[in-house]
Write a protein that holds these residues in place. Structure first.
Motif, PDB file in Angstrom:
ATOM      1  N   ILE A 365       5.402  -9.626   1.340  1.00  0.00           N
ATOM      2  CA  ILE A 365       5.772  -8.224   1.109  1.00  0.00           C
ATOM      3  C   ILE A 365       6.217  -7.618   2.435  1.00  0.00           C
ATOM      4  O   ILE A 365       5.530  -7.760   3.450  1.00  0.00           O
ATOM      5  CB  ILE A 365       4.560  -7.372   0.655  1.00  0.00           C
ATOM      6  CG1 ILE A 365       3.589  -8.186  -0.189  1.00  0.00           C
ATOM      7  CG2 ILE A 365       4.993  -6.099  -0.034  1.00  0.00           C
ATOM      8  CD1 ILE A 365       2.272  -7.467  -0.392  1.00  0.00           C
ATOM      9  N   ALA A 367       7.438  -3.760   3.330  1.00  0.00           N
ATOM     10  CA  ALA A 367       7.787  -2.459   2.746  1.00  0.00           C
ATOM     11  C   ALA A 367       7.208  -1.380   3.616  1.00  0.00           C
ATOM     12  O   ALA A 367       6.175  -1.571   4.251  1.00  0.00           O
ATOM     13  CB  ALA A 367       7.218  -2.352   1.345  1.00  0.00           C
ATOM     14  N   THR A 369       6.339   1.740   2.422  1.00  0.00           N
ATOM     15  CA  THR A 369       5.251   2.274   1.599  1.00  0.00           C
ATOM     16  C   THR A 369       5.280   1.556   0.265  1.00  0.00           C
ATOM     17  O   THR A 369       6.328   1.466  -0.366  1.00  0.00           O
ATOM     18  CB  THR A 369       5.449   3.775   1.316  1.00  0.00           C
ATOM     19  OG1 THR A 369       5.526   4.433   2.559  1.00  0.00           O
ATOM     20  CG2 THR A 369       4.275   4.337   0.543  1.00  0.00           C
ATOM     21  N   ILE A 370       4.136   1.102  -0.140  1.00  0.00           N
ATOM     22  CA  ILE A 370       4.117   0.383  -1.415  1.00  0.00           C
ATOM     23  C   ILE A 370       2.815   0.691  -2.141  1.00  0.00           C
ATOM     24  O   ILE A 370       1.737   0.673  -1.536  1.00  0.00           O
ATOM     25  CB  ILE A 370       4.326  -1.135  -1.192  1.00  0.00           C
ATOM     26  CG1 ILE A 370       4.168  -1.905  -2.493  1.00  0.00           C
ATOM     27  CG2 ILE A 370       3.425  -1.692  -0.165  1.00  0.00           C
ATOM     28  CD1 ILE A 370       4.648  -3.338  -2.393  1.00  0.00           C
ATOM     29  N   ASP A 371       2.976   1.042  -3.436  1.00  0.00           N
ATOM     30  CA  ASP A 371       1.796   1.301  -4.248  1.00  0.00           C
ATOM     31  C   ASP A 371       1.358  -0.038  -4.837  1.00  0.00           C
ATOM     32  O   ASP A 371       1.963  -0.535  -5.781  1.00  0.00           O
ATOM     33  CB  ASP A 371       2.138   2.310  -5.350  1.00  0.00           C
ATOM     34  CG  ASP A 371       0.931   2.610  -6.219  1.00  0.00           C
ATOM     35  OD1 ASP A 371      -0.105   1.950  -6.035  1.00  0.00           O
ATOM     36  OD2 ASP A 371       1.040   3.508  -7.064  1.00  0.00           O
ATOM     37  N   LYS A 375       1.366  -3.066  -8.881  1.00  0.00           N
ATOM     38  CA  LYS A 375       1.570  -4.509  -9.054  1.00  0.00           C
ATOM     39  C   LYS A 375       0.279  -5.234  -9.427  1.00  0.00           C
ATOM     40  O   LYS A 375       0.289  -6.175 -10.192  1.00  0.00           O
ATOM     41  CB  LYS A 375       2.119  -5.109  -7.753  1.00  0.00           C
ATOM     42  CG  LYS A 375       3.338  -4.370  -7.260  1.00  0.00           C
ATOM     43  CD  LYS A 375       4.194  -5.234  -6.391  1.00  0.00           C
ATOM     44  CE  LYS A 375       5.415  -4.493  -5.885  1.00  0.00           C
ATOM     45  NZ  LYS A 375       6.512  -4.444  -6.792  1.00  0.00           N
ATOM     46  N   ARG A 485      -2.616   1.862  -1.606  1.00  0.00           N
ATOM     47  CA  ARG A 485      -1.245   2.062  -1.131  1.00  0.00           C
ATOM     48  C   ARG A 485      -1.171   1.504   0.289  1.00  0.00           C
ATOM     49  O   ARG A 485      -2.107   1.679   1.074  1.00  0.00           O
ATOM     50  CB  ARG A 485      -0.969   3.563  -1.145  1.00  0.00           C
ATOM     51  CG  ARG A 485       0.369   4.010  -0.633  1.00  0.00           C
ATOM     52  CD  ARG A 485       0.479   5.518  -0.782  1.00  0.00           C
ATOM     53  NE  ARG A 485       0.665   5.882  -2.171  1.00  0.00           N
ATOM     54  CZ  ARG A 485       1.859   5.993  -2.749  1.00  0.00           C
ATOM     55  NH1 ARG A 485       2.969   5.788  -2.062  1.00  0.00           N
ATOM     56  NH2 ARG A 485       1.966   6.320  -4.012  1.00  0.00           N
ATOM     57  N   GLN A 487       1.036   1.400   3.848  1.00  0.00           N
ATOM     58  CA  GLN A 487       2.141   1.957   4.629  1.00  0.00           C
ATOM     59  C   GLN A 487       2.243   1.199   5.947  1.00  0.00           C
ATOM     60  O   GLN A 487       1.206   0.943   6.581  1.00  0.00           O
ATOM     61  CB  GLN A 487       1.858   3.424   4.972  1.00  0.00           C
ATOM     62  CG  GLN A 487       2.111   4.379   3.831  1.00  0.00           C
ATOM     63  CD  GLN A 487       1.428   5.690   4.114  1.00  0.00           C
ATOM     64  OE1 GLN A 487       0.204   5.793   4.004  1.00  0.00           O
ATOM     65  NE2 GLN A 487       2.211   6.684   4.491  1.00  0.00           N
TER      66      GLN A 487
END
Ligand code: FRU
Length: 507
Positions: A365, A367, A369-371, A375, A485, A487
């Protein structure tokens, strides 16, 4: 017919009683903030883990306990047992206060050679060595109100008898004279007691746990001295075939993030004195909520450490219902060497996997910001999160609930610090220092990096870099955190991120 008319009501009664007991058990361990994968007492107050000893397939855990109140008071030894270090059953109280005083912290050993003579006809006694705290003496202004005493069990820890010759070690006039940790010293074929004596450690030796001779003192000018020294431990760890001695010294206050904390020294012990191989202070856990941690006895080369998951700064006012406080996850200790320095590493014991449910893994991964819960699904209880990356960069992992409360955990590359920020993690008003962001150094520039988080309803434990940096924090959200989350700058490439929900250990 007559027979049946009795059996049915009895069977029904028994079934109902069983169900009631089960419901009571479930309610007992499912109140708000009740840890699900950590030991906590059914009710009443708990502080230090005591007398941890492994015997005949059972891990015994005793603990400082005030059964009648949720604040500290007349100390007893509560008792719990486990076959696997994760499922605990609370047992009847093992040691009650008596005419010599209340029962403060201490240790327990398997007296395999029956050096005490407490075993009859081949019985192997378990012997507890603890501090008697005489409150009347303390109130009268005496300095000698803490002494060391024995109790023994010849039925595998079920019942305990106090030794009639107590105390076995009188107080030479030191107000803080307590928390004996005793272990067998094979080269000398004798017992060694490591005792906290105010601002230093005193070592004593004995052939039979009853007669003690003072060997030496250690530490007046070593390590951290922001408060009183308490709850020591002395054991060896193996580093590539080399035997290194570790002296654990708990300290309150004066920890790296305020209040109580666990420091340690590495060095050599020759049966008489401890010689450190460094002068600086080393901390076993940088978070504010691991204290009075010591290891199990009789576990061979495996060293398993357990601490109290709180801090004297606020332990008596945390917002839990009919019980106060929990213990950390049992941790297996090891050693690493950085330069000429030995550092103790801690990792959750492998038995914790017994609680793991099916995990969700995300790979590669990158990213900003990713929630993650989009997933992996929302968390509905405790979880273990494992992250690996080929190169550590700054990141923040935010755990949050529907009430908008959040806990931040991460790494700040510029400061080279791990951090946990609980300022917005729920109730914080009960003590002015509780709302805080805590930091801990990273001890290695080594990549790849591995991070493990053990998240429970009211706590998180961070194990970074194979356990070189450890942080334990408690918090009190309205409802458990369910979303995750992440970041980071886009340079942070996560190789794998695994979220494993955990079953409650009370089921
Ligand atoms: C550490 C400690 C020990 C003492 C016990 C009393 O938390 O202060 O030194 O034996 O708690 O409950």
């Amino acid at each position: 017919m007559k027979k049946f008319s009795w059996i049915l009501p009895i069977a029904l009664f028994a079934a109902c009683a069983g169900r009631e007991e089960q419901t009571a058990q479930q309610q007992d361990y499912h109140e708000p903030h009740r840890p699900q994968v950590h030991f906590s007492p059914k009710r009443g107050w708990m502080n230090d883990p005591n007398g941890m000893v492994y015997f005949n397939g059972t891990y015994h855990l005793f603990f400082q306990h005030n059964p009648d109140s949720t604040v500290w008071g007349p100390m007893h030894w509560g008792h719990a047992t486990s076959k696997d270090l994760v499922h605990w059953a609370e047992q009847p109280i093992a040691l009650y206060p008596d005419s010599l005083g209340t029962i403060f912290s201490g240790s327990a050993v398997v007296d395999a050679n029956n050096t005490t003579g407490f075993g009859k006809q081949g019985q192997i006694p378990l012997v507890a060595i603890f501090t008697h705290h005489n409150t009347a003496g303390e109130k009268a202004g005496r300095a000698d109100f803490q002494t060391q005493s024995l109790a023994y069990s010849v039925d595998e820890g079920k019942t305990w008898t106090k030794y009639s010759g107590n105390p076995v070690l009188r107080n030479p006039g030191i107000r803080d004279f307590r928390d004996p940790k005793v272990s067998w010293f094979e080269p000398g074929k004798n017992w060694i007691m490591t005792l906290a004596t105010s601002d230093h450690i005193s070592f004593y030796s004995s052939p039979n746990l009853k007669d003690w001779t003072k060997e030496s003192e250690f530490g007046k000018e070593m390590g951290a001295h922001g408060g009183v020294w308490e709850c020591p431990d002395l054991f060896t760890l193996d580093y590539k075939g080399e035997k290194i001695w570790v002296l654990v010294v708990n300290l309150n206050p004066g920890g790296p993030n305020q209040g109580s904390a666990t420091q340690y020294f590495t060095g050599q012990f020759d049966g008489h004195r401890f010689t450190p191989n460094h002068t600086g202070t080393k901390w076993l856990d940088y978070g504010p909520d691991e204290y009075a941690g010591i290891t199990w006895s009789n576990t061979g080369d495996r060293k398993i450490f357990l601490g109290w998951m709180s801090n004297w700064q606020y332990a008596g006012v945390v917002p839990t219902g009919k019980w106060r406080s929990a213990l950390t996850i049992p941790r297996e200790l090891g050693l690493e060497k950085t330069g000429n320095d030995y550092l103790v590493v801690s990792r959750p014991v492998k038995e914790l996997d017994l609680l793991a449910e099916k995990s969700a893994t995300l790979s590669n991964i990158t990213a900003t910001t990713i929630d993650l819960t989009q997933k992996t699904g929302k968390l509905s209880g405790p979880a273990r999160i494992d992250i690996t990356s080929d190169k550590l960069e700054s990141f923040t992992l935010t755990l949050s609930n529907d009430a908008g409360e959040k806990l931040l955990i991460g790494y700040d590359k510029a400061a080279n610090n791990y951090f946990i920020d609980r300022r917005m993690a729920g109730e914080v008003q009960f003590e002015k220092g509780f709302a805080a962001k805590h930091t801990a150094p990273r001890f290695t520039g080594r990549d790849p990096v591995d991070l493990t988080l053990i998240l429970d309803n009211a706590s998180v434990e961070l194990f970074a870099d194979g356990g070189l940096t450890v942080m334990t924090e408690i918090f009190f959200p309205q409802s458990p955190f369910s979303s995750i989350r992440l970041q980071s700058g886009n340079r942070f490439k996560i190789k794998s991120l695994q979220v494993s929900p955990m079953k409650s250990s009370w089921q």
